[in-house]
Design a protein around this motif. Structure first.
Motif, PDB file in Angstrom:
ATOM      1  N   HIS A 118       0.781  -1.065  -0.090  1.00  0.00           N
ATOM      2  CA  HIS A 118      -0.075   0.129  -0.028  1.00  0.00           C
ATOM      3  C   HIS A 118       1.043   1.196   0.058  1.00  0.00           C
ATOM      4  O   HIS A 118       0.649   2.425  -0.691  1.00  0.00           O
ATOM      5  CB  HIS A 118      -0.676   0.167   1.305  1.00  0.00           C
ATOM      6  N   THR A 119       1.986   1.202   1.039  1.00  0.00           N
ATOM      7  CA  THR A 119       2.890   2.376   0.961  1.00  0.00           C
ATOM      8  C   THR A 119       3.435   2.488  -0.379  1.00  0.00           C
ATOM      9  O   THR A 119       3.690   3.744  -0.861  1.00  0.00           O
ATOM     10  CB  THR A 119       3.904   2.366   1.960  1.00  0.00           C
ATOM     11  N   THR A 120       3.985   1.655  -1.031  1.00  0.00           N
ATOM     12  CA  THR A 120       4.647   1.559  -2.275  1.00  0.00           C
ATOM     13  C   THR A 120       3.799   2.247  -3.393  1.00  0.00           C
ATOM     14  O   THR A 120       4.159   3.237  -4.154  1.00  0.00           O
ATOM     15  CB  THR A 120       5.108   0.127  -2.910  1.00  0.00           C
ATOM     16  N   ALA A 121       2.561   1.823  -3.409  1.00  0.00           N
ATOM     17  CA  ALA A 121       1.615   2.261  -4.523  1.00  0.00           C
ATOM     18  C   ALA A 121       1.444   3.886  -4.249  1.00  0.00           C
ATOM     19  O   ALA A 121       1.537   4.436  -5.198  1.00  0.00           O
ATOM     20  CB  ALA A 121       0.427   1.506  -4.379  1.00  0.00           C
ATOM     21  N   SER A 122       1.048   4.097  -2.890  1.00  0.00           N
ATOM     22  CA  SER A 122       0.618   5.482  -2.673  1.00  0.00           C
ATOM     23  C   SER A 122       2.074   6.368  -3.053  1.00  0.00           C
ATOM     24  O   SER A 122       1.734   7.295  -3.422  1.00  0.00           O
ATOM     25  CB  SER A 122       0.102   5.743  -1.227  1.00  0.00           C
ATOM     26  N   PHE A 123       3.207   6.041  -2.605  1.00  0.00           N
ATOM     27  CA  PHE A 123       3.984   7.063  -2.861  1.00  0.00           C
ATOM     28  C   PHE A 123       4.818   6.885  -4.302  1.00  0.00           C
ATOM     29  O   PHE A 123       5.233   7.935  -4.741  1.00  0.00           O
ATOM     30  CB  PHE A 123       5.363   6.617  -2.041  1.00  0.00           C
ATOM     31  N   SER A 124       4.519   5.707  -4.931  1.00  0.00           N
ATOM     32  CA  SER A 124       4.577   5.686  -6.350  1.00  0.00           C
ATOM     33  C   SER A 124       3.795   6.570  -7.287  1.00  0.00           C
ATOM     34  O   SER A 124       4.103   7.329  -7.822  1.00  0.00           O
ATOM     35  CB  SER A 124       4.511   4.146  -6.786  1.00  0.00           C
ATOM     36  N   LEU A 125       2.502   6.665  -6.681  1.00  0.00           N
ATOM     37  CA  LEU A 125       1.402   7.458  -7.533  1.00  0.00           C
ATOM     38  C   LEU A 125       1.737   9.026  -7.172  1.00  0.00           C
ATOM     39  O   LEU A 125       1.814   9.854  -7.617  1.00  0.00           O
ATOM     40  CB  LEU A 125       0.081   6.965  -6.675  1.00  0.00           C
ATOM     41  N   ALA A 126       2.096   9.159  -5.797  1.00  0.00           N
ATOM     42  CA  ALA A 126       2.458  10.664  -5.437  1.00  0.00           C
ATOM     43  C   ALA A 126       3.713  11.201  -6.118  1.00  0.00           C
ATOM     44  O   ALA A 126       3.521  12.457  -6.595  1.00  0.00           O
ATOM     45  CB  ALA A 126       2.484  10.587  -3.836  1.00  0.00           C
ATOM     46  N   THR A 127       4.784  10.289  -6.201  1.00  0.00           N
ATOM     47  CA  THR A 127       5.887  10.959  -6.849  1.00  0.00           C
ATOM     48  C   THR A 127       5.699  11.006  -8.297  1.00  0.00           C
ATOM     49  O   THR A 127       6.257  12.183  -8.958  1.00  0.00           O
ATOM     50  CB  THR A 127       7.062   9.868  -6.808  1.00  0.00           C
ATOM     51  N   THR A 128       4.858  10.252  -8.887  1.00  0.00           N
ATOM     52  CA  THR A 128       4.551  10.488 -10.504  1.00  0.00           C
ATOM     53  C   THR A 128       3.811  11.869 -10.575  1.00  0.00           C
ATOM     54  O   THR A 128       4.053  12.482 -11.514  1.00  0.00           O
ATOM     55  CB  THR A 128       3.672   9.192 -10.984  1.00  0.00           C
ATOM     56  N   ILE A 129       2.817  12.053  -9.570  1.00  0.00           N
ATOM     57  CA  ILE A 129       1.890  13.431  -9.883  1.00  0.00           C
ATOM     58  C   ILE A 129       2.953  14.418  -9.420  1.00  0.00           C
ATOM     59  O   ILE A 129       2.912  15.453 -10.275  1.00  0.00           O
ATOM     60  CB  ILE A 129       0.551  13.086  -8.927  1.00  0.00           C
ATOM     61  N   ALA A 130       3.919  14.307  -8.424  1.00  0.00           N
ATOM     62  CA  ALA A 130       4.600  15.387  -8.148  1.00  0.00           C
ATOM     63  C   ALA A 130       5.757  15.780  -9.057  1.00  0.00           C
ATOM     64  O   ALA A 130       5.943  17.082  -9.498  1.00  0.00           O
ATOM     65  CB  ALA A 130       5.539  15.136  -6.930  1.00  0.00           C
ATOM     66  N   LEU A 131       6.306  14.869 -10.080  1.00  0.00           N
ATOM     67  CA  LEU A 131       7.228  15.057 -10.960  1.00  0.00           C
ATOM     68  C   LEU A 131       6.602  15.655 -12.062  1.00  0.00           C
ATOM     69  O   LEU A 131       7.184  16.576 -12.824  1.00  0.00           O
ATOM     70  CB  LEU A 131       7.871  13.641 -11.441  1.00  0.00           C
ATOM     71  N   ASN A 132       5.109  15.573 -12.528  1.00  0.00           N
ATOM     72  CA  ASN A 132       4.442  16.038 -13.541  1.00  0.00           C
ATOM     73  C   ASN A 132       3.561  17.170 -13.057  1.00  0.00           C
ATOM     74  O   ASN A 132       3.585  18.005 -14.185  1.00  0.00           O
ATOM     75  CB  ASN A 132       3.432  14.889 -14.217  1.00  0.00           C
ATOM     76  N   MET A 133       3.227  17.418 -11.973  1.00  0.00           N
ATOM     77  CA  MET A 133       2.322  18.475 -11.554  1.00  0.00           C
ATOM     78  C   MET A 133       2.835  19.067 -10.201  1.00  0.00           C
ATOM     79  O   MET A 133       2.246  18.751  -9.359  1.00  0.00           O
ATOM     80  CB  MET A 133       1.063  18.323 -11.484  1.00  0.00           C
ATOM     81  N   PRO A 134       4.034  19.720 -10.273  1.00  0.00           N
ATOM     82  CA  PRO A 134       4.565  19.988  -9.169  1.00  0.00           C
ATOM     83  C   PRO A 134       3.837  20.997  -7.983  1.00  0.00           C
ATOM     84  O   PRO A 134       4.110  20.747  -6.799  1.00  0.00           O
ATOM     85  CB  PRO A 134       5.633  21.064  -9.330  1.00  0.00           C
ATOM     86  N   ARG A 135       2.927  21.391  -8.549  1.00  0.00           N
ATOM     87  CA  ARG A 135       1.843  22.311  -7.365  1.00  0.00           C
ATOM     88  C   ARG A 135       1.285  21.284  -6.436  1.00  0.00           C
ATOM     89  O   ARG A 135       0.672  21.812  -5.650  1.00  0.00           O
ATOM     90  CB  ARG A 135       0.941  23.159  -8.226  1.00  0.00           C
ATOM     91  N   PHE A 136       0.769  19.962  -6.932  1.00  0.00           N
ATOM     92  CA  PHE A 136       0.158  19.130  -6.192  1.00  0.00           C
ATOM     93  C   PHE A 136       1.368  18.465  -5.063  1.00  0.00           C
ATOM     94  O   PHE A 136       0.747  17.597  -4.375  1.00  0.00           O
ATOM     95  CB  PHE A 136      -0.378  18.370  -6.979  1.00  0.00           C
TER      96      PHE A 136
END
Length: 194
Positions: A118-136
């Protein structure tokens, strides 16, 4: 023998870290409000929600968001391959099966504890979003941290499982973002995003 002693003392430190923080999060801060929040929040890191979320980005997003959703699917898959391999390799039983006096919430899982999927998936998703949309960035990492903490709060993971999940999730997404974007773009072309 020196190497063996060093390994043993490192394991002791990790065990101390685990027992201190699992006690703190599962017992000391436990209250009825957090009980309600954590049992719901934890599912946001599960395979079902993270996959549906990434798929929704692909289906409903603008071109940039669609490609980010595709990148997230690749990163999630990449991370989970490592999670499942390490679970089999370490075969670590979950804390609620071993530690007495833990608050359990009727959750019974048949797979192993290390690392936290669960932690791997949530940090994977969070990192992908942060790399593409830094404001989030702050929002998505705040959510990922809460999901990771919920796994300890619910007694289904040790803190070191969650720490490993954080490292794996971030690493999977950064690796995909740096090395596999052309591959993601090609898949995008095939399914008609570009």
């Amino acid at each position: 023998a020196v190497m063996e002693d060093r390994a043993k003392s490192r394991l002791k430190i990790l065990k101390k870290f685990d027992s201190h923080f699992i006690h703190l999060i599962n017992t000391r801060i436990k209250n009825k409000y957090l009980d309600r929040i954590m049992i719901r929040v934890t599912d946001l890191g599960g395979a079902v929600f993270t996959t549906i979320f990434a798929m929704a980005l692909i289906v409903f997003g603008s071109k940039q968001v669609k490609l980010m959703g595709l990148e997230a699917i690749v990163a999630l898959s990449f991370g989970q391959i490592f999670v499942q391999s390490l679970k089999k390799l370490f075969s670590r039983e979950r804390p609620y099966k071993i530690l007495e006096h833990l608050h359990t919430f009727g959750i019974d899982l048949s797979d192993y504890s290390f690392p936290s999927g669960h932690t791997t998936a949530s940090f994977s998703l969070a990192t992908t979003i942060a790399l593409n949309m830094p404001r989030f960035t702050i929002l998505v990492f705040f959510m990922a941290i809460i999901i990771g903490m919920s796994r300890i709060y619910l007694g289904v993971h040790y803190p070191t499982d969650v720490a490993a999940g954080i490292i794996l999730g971030i690493t999977a997404s950064v690796t995909v973002h740096i090395h596999f974007l052309p591959f993601v773009g090609r898949i995008g072309s095939i399914i008609g995003i570009n």
